[in-house]
Design an enzyme around this catalytic site. Sequence first.
Site, PDB file in Angstrom:
ATOM      1  N   ARG A  57      43.023  43.490  41.585  1.00  0.00           N
ATOM      2  CA  ARG A  57      44.044  42.594  42.136  1.00  0.00           C
ATOM      3  C   ARG A  57      45.448  42.911  41.616  1.00  0.00           C
ATOM      4  O   ARG A  57      46.260  42.019  41.377  1.00  0.00           O
ATOM      5  CB  ARG A  57      43.681  41.129  41.824  1.00  0.00           C
ATOM      6  CG  ARG A  57      42.371  40.676  42.445  1.00  0.00           C
ATOM      7  CD  ARG A  57      42.393  40.752  43.967  1.00  0.00           C
ATOM      8  NE  ARG A  57      41.114  40.391  44.535  1.00  0.00           N
ATOM      9  CZ  ARG A  57      40.165  41.274  44.879  1.00  0.00           C
ATOM     10  NH1 ARG A  57      40.375  42.582  44.717  1.00  0.00           N
ATOM     11  NH2 ARG A  57      39.027  40.865  45.388  1.00  0.00           N
ATOM     12  N   SER A 117      41.935  32.113  47.394  1.00  0.00           N
ATOM     13  CA  SER A 117      41.396  32.080  46.036  1.00  0.00           C
ATOM     14  C   SER A 117      42.509  31.748  45.043  1.00  0.00           C
ATOM     15  O   SER A 117      43.536  32.407  44.999  1.00  0.00           O
ATOM     16  CB  SER A 117      40.772  33.423  45.677  1.00  0.00           C
ATOM     17  OG  SER A 117      39.644  33.678  46.490  1.00  0.00           O
ATOM     18  N   GLU A 143      45.705  33.561  40.673  1.00  0.00           N
ATOM     19  CA  GLU A 143      45.810  34.621  41.689  1.00  0.00           C
ATOM     20  C   GLU A 143      46.885  34.261  42.695  1.00  0.00           C
ATOM     21  O   GLU A 143      47.578  35.123  43.220  1.00  0.00           O
ATOM     22  CB  GLU A 143      44.472  34.822  42.395  1.00  0.00           C
ATOM     23  CG  GLU A 143      44.475  35.968  43.385  1.00  0.00           C
ATOM     24  CD  GLU A 143      43.083  36.355  43.854  1.00  0.00           C
ATOM     25  OE1 GLU A 143      42.949  36.729  45.035  1.00  0.00           O
ATOM     26  OE2 GLU A 143      42.138  36.296  43.054  1.00  0.00           O
TER      27      GLU A 143
END
EC number: 1.3.1.98
Length: 306
Positions: free
Chosen positions: A178, A227, A297
């Site tokens: 990520r 998320s 995130e």
Amino acid sequence: MFADLTADLKARMPELRGRLDANAPMAPLSWFRTGGPAQVLFAPTDEDDLAYFLARLDRSIPVLVVGLGSNLLVRDGGFQGVVIRLAKGFTDIAVEPGNRIRAGAGAADVKVARTAAEAGIAGLSFLRGIPGTIGGALRMNGGAYGGETKDVLVEARGVTRAGEKVSYTNAQMGFTYRHAGVPEDVIFTQALFEGRPGNPDEILAEMNTITEARSSTQPVNTRTGGSTFKNPTGRKAWELVDAAGCRGLRVGDAQVSEMHCNFLINHGSASAADIEGLGEEVRRRVREHSGVELEWEIKRVGLSLG
């Protein structure tokens, strides 16, 4: 309300073709549908227009880039600086020889996945599970359902804060989980992906499976940011949140999803402070219960009120 910078910017940039708006509402640009305004909202016409703008923008003015706003929380005080929205002019998708797809940074991930499927290019179906744009996928090494951006990227193009056009190979992107290692001030404008030969019907069936999986396990069609927390190494964020007793936890109109507790939901009138405060409370409870420090995130930007 912020000071109006648009007149000065237009005077400094007489050849600018894109649109400038002062104190533009940001809530409609975020999936959470909350938050304060952008001091300046700029919609560049194309890559050249973006480069022209950045080369002449005062370096002291903060810049934020947004696509679909699916992974974004704008705080209630708004963003003091320039918000650049890559929309029309950055959404083209084209099939190229060698099982390749070229897509603008503003193109929706799902549309890129569908274009690849219809062209018989396998390997990009995972993009169907990412509710964002190619620019976000590049910046975060977006992934879902067993695939990541790093698996299919050939090269990416962008523009630096100084207005210089740059390109990066897959290896130069510095991909990790990520995350991309490219400097934060680079604004991605385009990407080239490469898949492998496949059967269109089989690829579309795989995409339908992903769609059904998302619909049955995630709160789609709600005001959410996707998320909320990154998965810690070897763990799943939602399991940690659930074990800490946070499923369904609520602050005003902000709630931890009952369906998937790594999603936060705005039930209608939640402020950005409500949503962020709920996320921080979840992080606190998880830390106390399991000792794990969850990492956001969702990108949180802007000024808080009060």
